[in-house]
Design a protein around this motif. Sequence first.
Motif, mmCIF file in Angstrom:
data_model
loop_
_atom_site.group_PDB
_atom_site.id
_atom_site.type_symbol
_atom_site.label_atom_id
_atom_site.label_comp_id
_atom_site.label_asym_id
_atom_site.label_seq_id
_atom_site.Cartn_x
_atom_site.Cartn_y
_atom_site.Cartn_z
ATOM 1 N N LEU A 379 -28.811 8.593 -10.475
ATOM 2 C CA LEU A 379 -30.018 8.078 -11.020
ATOM 3 C C LEU A 379 -29.919 6.847 -11.546
ATOM 4 O O LEU A 379 -30.691 5.959 -11.243
ATOM 5 N N SER A 380 -28.503 6.281 -11.949
ATOM 6 C CA SER A 380 -28.321 5.041 -12.489
ATOM 7 C C SER A 380 -28.469 4.002 -11.322
ATOM 8 O O SER A 380 -28.831 3.136 -11.361
ATOM 9 N N ALA A 381 -27.884 4.649 -10.131
ATOM 10 C CA ALA A 381 -27.863 3.573 -8.926
ATOM 11 C C ALA A 381 -29.537 3.484 -8.496
ATOM 12 O O ALA A 381 -29.967 2.509 -8.027
ATOM 13 N N ALA A 382 -30.286 4.633 -8.423
ATOM 14 C CA ALA A 382 -31.718 4.658 -8.200
ATOM 15 C C ALA A 382 -32.353 3.574 -9.015
ATOM 16 O O ALA A 382 -32.965 2.647 -8.612
ATOM 17 N N VAL A 383 -32.148 3.640 -10.249
ATOM 18 C CA VAL A 383 -32.966 2.597 -11.283
ATOM 19 C C VAL A 383 -32.351 1.099 -10.965
ATOM 20 O O VAL A 383 -33.064 0.132 -11.026
ATOM 21 N N ALA A 384 -30.873 0.998 -10.786
ATOM 22 C CA ALA A 384 -30.414 -0.464 -10.602
ATOM 23 C C ALA A 384 -31.240 -0.941 -9.123
ATOM 24 O O ALA A 384 -31.455 -1.917 -9.100
ATOM 25 N N LEU A 385 -31.317 -0.169 -8.077
ATOM 26 C CA LEU A 385 -31.878 -0.535 -6.943
ATOM 27 C C LEU A 385 -33.447 -0.876 -7.254
ATOM 28 O O LEU A 385 -33.935 -1.920 -6.522
ATOM 29 N N VAL A 386 -34.240 -0.052 -7.937
ATOM 30 C CA VAL A 386 -35.463 -0.228 -8.299
ATOM 31 C C VAL A 386 -35.534 -1.656 -8.863
ATOM 32 O O VAL A 386 -36.653 -2.522 -8.568
#
Length: 441
Positions: A379-386
């Motif tokens: 989830l943290s990786a997805a937020v950072a990519l967005v």
Amino acid sequence: MTAVSTVRRRLRLPYILMGAAGLLVLLSLVRTLTGADDVTSSGTVGAALRLAVPIFLAGLGGLWAERAGVVNIGLEGMMILGTWTGAWAGYQWGPWIGVLVGILGGALGGLVHAVATVTFGVDHIVSGVAINILGLGLTQFLSGLLFTTEAAKALGGGERQSPPVELINTLTLPVLSGGELFGWKSPDALGALERHHWFLVSDVAGILRGLTAGMSVLTLVAILLVPLTYLVLWRTPFGLRIRSCGEDPYAAESLGVNVIRMKYAAVVMSGAFAGLGGAFLVTAHATVYQDGLTGGRGYIGLAAMIFGNWRPVGLGTGSLLFGYTDAMNVRGGGDSVHALLLFVAILLVGVAVWQLVRSTRAPVVPGELAGTARRNARLSAAVALVAAAGLLVWFFRTDAVPGELVSFTPHLTTLLVLALASQRLRMPAADGEIYRRGEAR
């Protein structure tokens, strides 16, 4: 301390140095691609250091108080007291006397906070807010009383400002950073390298020149306070007693520690450091005291202390970060902040990759906890990519950042840093608790 923790501490420095080198290479790459030379210029670095020092000193005051278990929201008010008293004494008897009196002014604010919280058991937040209000109101009253005399007006004083204060001397390394030595005009080797705008080489030269050209003597004193604070608080019996009061004052009392005396000492020291930060503003940064000169630096210093996890090195790092973003606002403007959009976007991509790697590693804990850790990492990786994608779109579709947002950059950085660092923080266990001698919990 176990053998494993000792090894980890020894390995931490190489990793920190590698990370700093990687960030410098990335910053140099962004500077080369965007042409925003102020990102790593000596002027920006020097301004960042100058702007970071009062934040660091205020945060250092907060560190001393909270390590003893006293929350010090009143840093801003103590800093205001130090600024006013430093200017009042500085224009009459010179900048160094102004520094000493500014320290005393801040220490007086710390003493009031200590009496309220330690002796009378007033809520720490309430007392701190009262100190802020008192500092602001008292200095406005005293300005109208003492800066409007005929002698002060003749020197440029007024109801809302002091007469000019002489600035403290600055230091410049000859040969490397220019300047004069006994009338001899020294070469400026680092400045020559910086002006070529070469990849990485000019960036390193600009950073080194910013740290070695025109540095105030008071800035050097502030830098030396980092190792000095660490040695006092973590390597002396006095520091151990201070920290024990912040972790468990009743256990410290059972071992013979005079908890009230230690708390008083720490909170008065806290005010003295905040006062020194205020005196810095009028003797090494500006030349006069004016209403609002502190500009909320006491609050930002508190944020830098929290970001640094109540440790002097982390506090110094956080102060430099806030000082750098403020310097971008002062010197670079919209173009430099626009270049930083690309820098932050690349960093966020790196954070996303690191989180994804974490999610694929063998779990440290078994069962359901391991699955939760993997989901959180993804989830943290997805937020950072967005977030990175949004910043990249912003960067490529605009040429500059609006001025209103540029001026808000230091405050936005404060909020983001605190939000990102909140997961790894560990405040003193008894921070903010009301202590009563001889009482059990």
